[in-house]
Design an enzyme around this catalytic site. Sequence first.
Site, PDB file in Angstrom:
ATOM      1  N   TYR A 164       0.752  -1.575   0.265  1.00 47.45           N
ATOM      2  CA  TYR A 164       0.185  -0.367  -0.844  1.00 47.45           C
ATOM      3  C   TYR A 164       0.621   1.329   0.318  1.00 47.45           C
ATOM      4  O   TYR A 164       1.751   1.478   0.757  1.00 47.45           O
ATOM      5  CB  TYR A 164      -0.519  -0.428   1.361  1.00 47.45           C
ATOM      6  CG  TYR A 164      -2.222   1.101   1.672  1.00 47.45           C
ATOM      7  CD1 TYR A 164      -2.841   1.405   0.623  1.00 47.45           C
ATOM      8  CD2 TYR A 164      -1.095   2.154   2.125  1.00 47.45           C
ATOM      9  CE1 TYR A 164      -3.409   2.431   1.015  1.00 47.45           C
ATOM     10  CE2 TYR A 164      -2.118   3.791   2.166  1.00 47.45           C
ATOM     11  CZ  TYR A 164      -3.070   3.761   1.186  1.00 47.45           C
ATOM     12  OH  TYR A 164      -3.713   5.229   1.120  1.00 47.45           O
ATOM     13  N   HIS A 194      -3.756  16.034  -2.846  1.00 46.67           N
ATOM     14  CA  HIS A 194      -4.280  16.100  -1.239  1.00 46.67           C
ATOM     15  C   HIS A 194      -3.857  17.731  -1.384  1.00 46.67           C
ATOM     16  O   HIS A 194      -4.154  17.810   0.189  1.00 46.67           O
ATOM     17  CB  HIS A 194      -2.645  15.430  -0.071  1.00 46.67           C
ATOM     18  CG  HIS A 194      -3.735  13.729  -0.746  1.00 46.67           C
ATOM     19  ND1 HIS A 194      -4.271  13.491  -2.119  1.00 46.67           N
ATOM     20  CD2 HIS A 194      -3.769  13.029   0.344  1.00 46.67           C
ATOM     21  CE1 HIS A 194      -4.428  12.172  -1.961  1.00 46.67           C
ATOM     22  NE2 HIS A 194      -4.018  11.803  -0.380  1.00 46.67           N
ATOM     23  N   ASN A 307       1.976  11.975   5.921  1.00 44.71           N
ATOM     24  CA  ASN A 307       0.844  10.613   6.639  1.00 44.71           C
ATOM     25  C   ASN A 307       0.982  11.094   7.709  1.00 44.71           C
ATOM     26  O   ASN A 307       2.322  10.684   9.251  1.00 44.71           O
ATOM     27  CB  ASN A 307       1.236   9.557   6.248  1.00 44.71           C
ATOM     28  CG  ASN A 307       0.143   8.705   6.200  1.00 44.71           C
ATOM     29  OD1 ASN A 307       0.141   7.148   6.365  1.00 44.71           O
ATOM     30  ND2 ASN A 307      -1.165   9.392   7.130  1.00 44.71           N
ATOM     31  N   TYR A 395     -15.743  32.922  46.917  1.00 47.79           N
ATOM     32  CA  TYR A 395     -15.344  31.763  46.218  1.00 47.79           C
ATOM     33  C   TYR A 395     -14.070  31.644  45.026  1.00 47.79           C
ATOM     34  O   TYR A 395     -13.366  30.885  44.951  1.00 47.79           O
ATOM     35  CB  TYR A 395     -15.916  30.458  45.411  1.00 47.79           C
ATOM     36  CG  TYR A 395     -17.252  29.788  46.405  1.00 47.79           C
ATOM     37  CD1 TYR A 395     -17.096  29.674  48.048  1.00 47.79           C
ATOM     38  CD2 TYR A 395     -18.498  29.111  45.472  1.00 47.79           C
ATOM     39  CE1 TYR A 395     -17.955  29.233  48.815  1.00 47.79           C
ATOM     40  CE2 TYR A 395     -19.272  28.434  46.756  1.00 47.79           C
ATOM     41  CZ  TYR A 395     -19.371  28.848  47.724  1.00 47.79           C
ATOM     42  OH  TYR A 395     -20.195  28.138  48.289  1.00 47.79           O
ATOM     43  N   ARG A 398     -10.986  32.419  47.187  1.00 46.24           N
ATOM     44  CA  ARG A 398     -11.282  31.476  49.060  1.00 46.24           C
ATOM     45  C   ARG A 398     -10.593  29.803  47.517  1.00 46.24           C
ATOM     46  O   ARG A 398     -10.146  29.430  48.524  1.00 46.24           O
ATOM     47  CB  ARG A 398     -12.432  31.394  49.147  1.00 46.24           C
ATOM     48  CG  ARG A 398     -11.998  30.942  50.799  1.00 46.24           C
ATOM     49  CD  ARG A 398     -13.040  29.641  51.178  1.00 46.24           C
ATOM     50  NE  ARG A 398     -14.493  31.024  51.278  1.00 46.24           N
ATOM     51  CZ  ARG A 398     -15.514  30.362  51.556  1.00 46.24           C
ATOM     52  NH1 ARG A 398     -15.633  28.870  51.679  1.00 46.24           N
ATOM     53  NH2 ARG A 398     -16.966  30.567  51.316  1.00 46.24           N
ATOM     54  N   PHE A 444      -1.264   6.508  12.650  1.00 44.47           N
ATOM     55  CA  PHE A 444      -1.800   8.295  11.474  1.00 44.47           C
ATOM     56  C   PHE A 444      -3.292   8.961  12.339  1.00 44.47           C
ATOM     57  O   PHE A 444      -3.713   9.669  11.863  1.00 44.47           O
ATOM     58  CB  PHE A 444      -2.897   8.198   9.959  1.00 44.47           C
ATOM     59  CG  PHE A 444      -3.136   6.928  10.252  1.00 44.47           C
ATOM     60  CD1 PHE A 444      -4.492   6.906   9.924  1.00 44.47           C
ATOM     61  CD2 PHE A 444      -2.712   5.679   9.798  1.00 44.47           C
ATOM     62  CE1 PHE A 444      -5.713   5.988  10.007  1.00 44.47           C
ATOM     63  CE2 PHE A 444      -4.202   4.783   8.818  1.00 44.47           C
ATOM     64  CZ  PHE A 444      -5.114   5.437   8.853  1.00 44.47           C
ATOM     65  N   GLU A 529     -11.735   5.613   5.345  1.00 42.18           N
ATOM     66  CA  GLU A 529     -11.224   5.957   6.455  1.00 42.18           C
ATOM     67  C   GLU A 529     -13.059   6.756   7.583  1.00 42.18           C
ATOM     68  O   GLU A 529     -13.117   8.061   6.905  1.00 42.18           O
ATOM     69  CB  GLU A 529     -10.524   7.484   5.939  1.00 42.18           C
ATOM     70  CG  GLU A 529      -9.410   7.256   5.253  1.00 42.18           C
ATOM     71  CD  GLU A 529      -8.532   7.715   4.789  1.00 42.18           C
ATOM     72  OE1 GLU A 529      -8.870   9.259   4.647  1.00 42.18           O
ATOM     73  OE2 GLU A 529      -7.781   7.945   3.250  1.00 42.18           O
TER      74      GLU A 529
END
Length: 660
Positions: A164, A194, A307, A395, A398, A444, A529
Amino acid sequence: MPRYTVHVRGEWLAVPCLNSTNTIGWLGKEAVRRYMKNKPDNGGFASVEEVKFYIRRCKGLGLLDLDDAVEDALEDNEFVEVVIEGDIMSPDFIPSQPEGVHLYSKYREPEQYIFLDGNSLTTEDLVNLGKGLYKIKLTPEAEARVKQSREVIERIVKEQTVVYGITTGFGKFARTVIPNNKLRELQVNLVRSHSAGVGKPLSPERSRMLLALRINVLAKGYSGISLETLQQVIEAFNASCLPYIPEKGTVGASGDLAPLSHLALGLIGEGKMWSPKSGWADAKYVLEAHGLRPITLKPKEGLALINGTQMITSLGCEAVERAGAIARQADIIAALTLEVLKGTTRAFDTDIHAVRPHRGQAEVAFRFRSLLDSDHHPSEIAESHRFCDRVQDAYTMRCCPQVHGVVNDTIAFVKDIMTTEINSATDNPMVFAERAETISGGNFHGEYPAKALDYLAIGVHELAAISERRIERLCNPSLSELPAFLVTEGGLNSGFMIAHCTAAALVSENKALCHPSSVDSLSTSAATEDHVSMGGWAARKALRVIEHVEQVLAIELLAACQGIEFLRPLRTTTPLEKVYDLVRSVVRPWMKDRFMAPDIEAAHRLLVEQKVWEVAKPYIEKYRREHIPESRPISPTAFSLGSLEMNTGVSHDHRHQNEL
């Protein structure tokens, strides 16, 4: 022979200068002539002589005198733009100018190196690399691992094994086998396709962090990149040649594909690139100006560059470092507010926190004691209300150890995850040289840093939420016993009225930003994906939340110092007086209304640069040394957060004698 890179109407032209007496005007005419030569219609001009223009530097946009000699006005290979009269500014000249890019006019090439091995980078190291404080070298061990993993890839290619991303397509195309003569083209196509991000580009500082972190991951030796290519990436980093990287487009699995592809695109000489020397220009020209060659991708190398979770994690490292800085300083600011509001330190007594021994809580209580302990640091303000009838505080004062404390623990937790992540291999497939094989997995996936950064935003936000309530107490005369909105002649002057509104607006905005992005997932890549982390947004919004926290605390710091003005001539403790003096070195007292935004920005800058911490830290650490019992070791609750070593030194203050 000197040469200059000239921008004319969207075109970049390399213009050599044969004669040292040539003028800037000559350079402009020669660039226009070359531009016209490349256009079928001569660019719409009849002749060079009719073109009216002016010339400016790409970096800083400074106008140049057309009569000056080129050698006197420009450095060799400097980048300039010819602006034709009547043209609007080229939209491609500086695409989405990065915020703060003007600061890089002061950039100085670093002389020191940091050695990366893929295993020992810290979040502080990465932030400093982003600031341009170091160049990068690989350790010999890292170089050896990189070579060994590349040998595995070369063998796969030679034997035409189906693997791959090396000999197949990507995502849905994982079953498509690519012939050997197309493997290099496959990697270039991957990077180009990409590179699909949108939005403003990362600032040079953040681009530098991203590039440095990718180098560190490649140095681990599980990516299959060649040492030659990795050295080219390092050379680009060391020259501060930074690709144009849009901030939006990653879903955080399979890694940060879009931003890392833009990173790789610049390195192969395509798209835009920035350097301190050139400003924004075409990547090939920027690389050439620094004596560098575009990378020629070999099989697997495009995938090796894009990647991983480095976008999420590099921004996350900045977030966690800034969070740690503002958390430390929030304790100091809150202590100053407590003084102004004439609060008690009894709530910070050691024994209270020993019976609920959360590490962060105990450390915050200790810091309050170190700044306010009346036995150690006498305070005239504290003495003025020693015998008042108040029993306990609100508060927001404190409970600072409990509220600020969990923020400290959150930061420590997130920092641990970030430190692991920046030293992790996040590729797919992974190359295991010792086994001489590649294995597809899911390293990844950005869920770890995504979840951690969502948690960080939620935790750190609380510093602003409680600070805004303290600002309200400072501004409200029924709660503070000070003039309304901390100004004289109220009505004529509004004082801190709208500064408090700004703090409230930022806190409200943070409430929306604190919604976790990592609870969302959208299936992508034709359902291959099918679960993603959305970590890119988690990182970006965490940074925005932290910036808002810094700004709210800057307003509280100003308000507390203004409150001191109404308590004079009484003085607070020595360390808090030093903090007051620091603030007054950049912001004068508020005697009547004036333009307030610059004051807030000045105080914000003090916090970003950690000046408040630097002033108070010596007193905190001196108190720590003096309150570690010599007869026994530090308490089991001792821990490290940033540079602080915690202990639970004993102290009992007596500001309100009437308390029971």
